[in-house]
Design a protein around this motif. Structure first.
Motif: not given
Length: 76
Positions: A49-76
């Motif tokens: 997951x951390x390697x995927x986040x490093x690709x800079x293509x992931x999106x999070x749904x946040x409310x204030x400082x709380x992560x509500x959901x994530x879509x991890x997207x990476x380059x293969x």
């Protein structure tokens, strides 16, 4: 108000915490083999997951400082 934002490197811990609590244990393949327990760390999953986040293509749904959901997207 919920916002959808690109996951940044400074959000890594919050995203991993969200995945531990809301995804890892319930993902169908992980659940089928009993790979991990809700809320507990799993080094291999977190590294991926951390390697995927490093690709800079992931999106999070946040409310204030709380992560509500994530879509991890990476380059293969």
């Amino acid at each position: 108000m919920v916002q959808f934002i690109t996951v940044t490197q400074d959000m890594r811990e919050a995203v991993i915490r969200h995945l531990r609590d809301s995804f890892f244990a319930d993902e169908p393949l992980n659940k089928a083999v009993g790979l991990c327990q809700r809320g507990q760390p799993h080094a291999a999953l977190e590294r991926l997951c951390l390697a995927t986040i490093a690709d800079g293509l992931s999106v999070a749904a946040v409310e204030r400082d709380t992560v509500l959901g994530v879509a991890l997207n990476g380059v293969l």
